[in-house]
Scaffold this active site. Structure first.
Site, PDB file in Angstrom:
ATOM      1  CE  LYS A  86      -3.580  -0.210   3.339  1.00  0.00           C
ATOM      2  NZ  LYS A  86      -4.106  -0.393   3.796  1.00  0.00           N
TER       3      LYS A  86
HETATM    4  C1  E4P Z   1      -7.802   1.032   4.341  1.00  0.00           C
HETATM    5  O1  E4P Z   1      -7.298   0.860   2.701  1.00  0.00           O
HETATM    6  C2  E4P Z   1      -7.110   2.135   5.076  1.00  0.00           C
HETATM    7  O2  E4P Z   1      -5.966   1.725   5.866  1.00  0.00           O
HETATM    8  C3  E4P Z   1      -8.338   2.208   6.663  1.00  0.00           C
HETATM    9  O3  E4P Z   1      -9.424   1.836   5.726  1.00  0.00           O
HETATM   10  C4  E4P Z   1      -8.569   3.666   6.769  1.00  0.00           C
HETATM   11  O4  E4P Z   1      -9.739   3.532   7.414  1.00  0.00           O
HETATM   12  P1  E4P Z   1     -10.405   3.902   8.926  1.00  0.00           P
HETATM   13  O5  E4P Z   1     -10.962   5.339   8.371  1.00  0.00           O
HETATM   14  O6  E4P Z   1     -11.150   2.823   9.692  1.00  0.00           O
HETATM   15  O7  E4P Z   1      -9.364   4.613   9.916  1.00  0.00           O
END
Ligand code: E4P
Length: 221
Positions: A86
Site C-alpha cells: 500500500k
Molecule cells: C484501508 O486501506 C485504510 O487503511 C483504512 O480503511 C483506513 O480507514 P479508517 O478510517 O477505518 O482508519
C-alpha cells in the site's frame, strides 16, 4: 465483490477466515500500532492464519519515493507472494507506484480521497485503488460517490485497476457498493460481523429448532 478484513487482531482474523468468505487482510501503520510493538511479527502471524493464498496488504512508511521503493521491495521480499504494497497517493508515492508497478509489484494506492487521485494511481499502474469512504463522508463529501466515480473512470478508460473501497462505518455503505458492483471492500471485524447481526434471523432459526424438538428426538436419526 472481494471482501477483506481491515484489522490486525490475529485471533479475530483467524476466526473470521474460518466462518466468512474472506479474501485477505488489509493493514496500515495505525492498525498495526494498535496491536503491539512488533509489527513484523504481527504481520507474520496474520500470514500464518490466513494461509498463503489470501492477500495481505502492507503499507510503506517513508515519505520520499526512493525510500518508499526500497521499503516496498523489502516488504515484498519478506512476506513473499500474495502480498500487496500500500502506498499513499501523494506525488512521492505516485512516482514510487509507477516504478514499482513496472517492476511487477502489486500496489494498492491508498489514502485516496478524490477521483483524480484514483485516476492518477490507476494510470501509474496500481492494481488496487482504496478510497476512504467514511473519512470522505466526514469531510462533508460523498464517499460512496467517490468510490463509484473511480470505478467508472477505470471502466471507461479501459484501465486494469480495481477499486478496493475502505474505511467503512456500517454495513449499509458496503452493501451500496456491493450492489453497484465495486471490485472489493475492506472493513473492520465489527462491520463484517454486523452483516449477519439480525435478531429476527436468530429468532427464526431458534424457532425452527424449538418446533422440531417438540415432535421428535433432538436429531434426524
Ligand atoms: C484501508 O486501506 C485504510 O487503511 C483504512 O480503511 C483506513 O480507514 P479508517 O478510517 O477505518 O482508519
Amino acid at each position: 465483490m472481494k471482501l477483506f478484513i481491515d484489522d490486525a487482531n490475529v485471533r479475530m482474523i483467524e476466526w473470521l477466515c474460518a466462518y466468512y468468505p474472506i479474501d485477505g487482510v488489509t493493514t496500515n501503520p495505525s492498525i498495526l500500532a494498535r496491536y503491539g510493538t512488533k509489527p513484523v511479527e504481527t504481520l507474520k502471524a496474520i500470514r500464518k492464519v490466513i494461509g498463503k493464498d489470501r492477500l495481505l496488504f502492507v503499507q510503506t512508511l517513508s515519505s520520499e519515493s526512493d525510500k518508499i521503493m526500497q521499503e516496498a521491495r523489502k516488504i515484498s521480499w519478506e512476506f513473499k507472494d500474495n502480498t500487496v504494497i500500500k502506498i499513499p497517493v501523494v506525488p512521492e508515492g505516485l512516482r514510487a507506484i509507477e516504478y514499482l508497478a513496472k517492476e511487477g509489484l502489486e500496489i494498492c494506492a491508498t489514502a485516496v480521497y478524490t477521483p483524480m487521485q484514483g485516476y492518477l494511481a490507476a494510470k501509474a499502474g496500481a492494481k488496487y485503488i482504496a478510497p476512504y469512504v467514511n473519512r470522505i463522508d466526514n469531510l462533508g463529501y460523498d464517499g460512496i460517490g467517490v468510490a463509484k466515480t473511480i470505478q467508472e473512470i477505470i471502466e471507461n478508460n479501459d484501465m486494469e485497476a480495481e477499486v478496493l473501497a475502505a474505511a467503512f462505518r456500517n454495513s449499509q455503505q458496503v452493501l451500496e457498493l456491493c450492489r453497484f458492483g465495486i471490485a472489493a471492500c475492506t472493513a473492520s471485524p465489527e462491520v463484517i460481523t454486523g452483516f449477519l447481526k439480525n435478531a429476527e434471523v436468530t429468532a427464526a432459526v431458534n424457532g425452527f429448532a424449538a418446533d422440531f424438538a417438540q415432535i421428535s428426538p433432538k436429531d434426524w436419526f
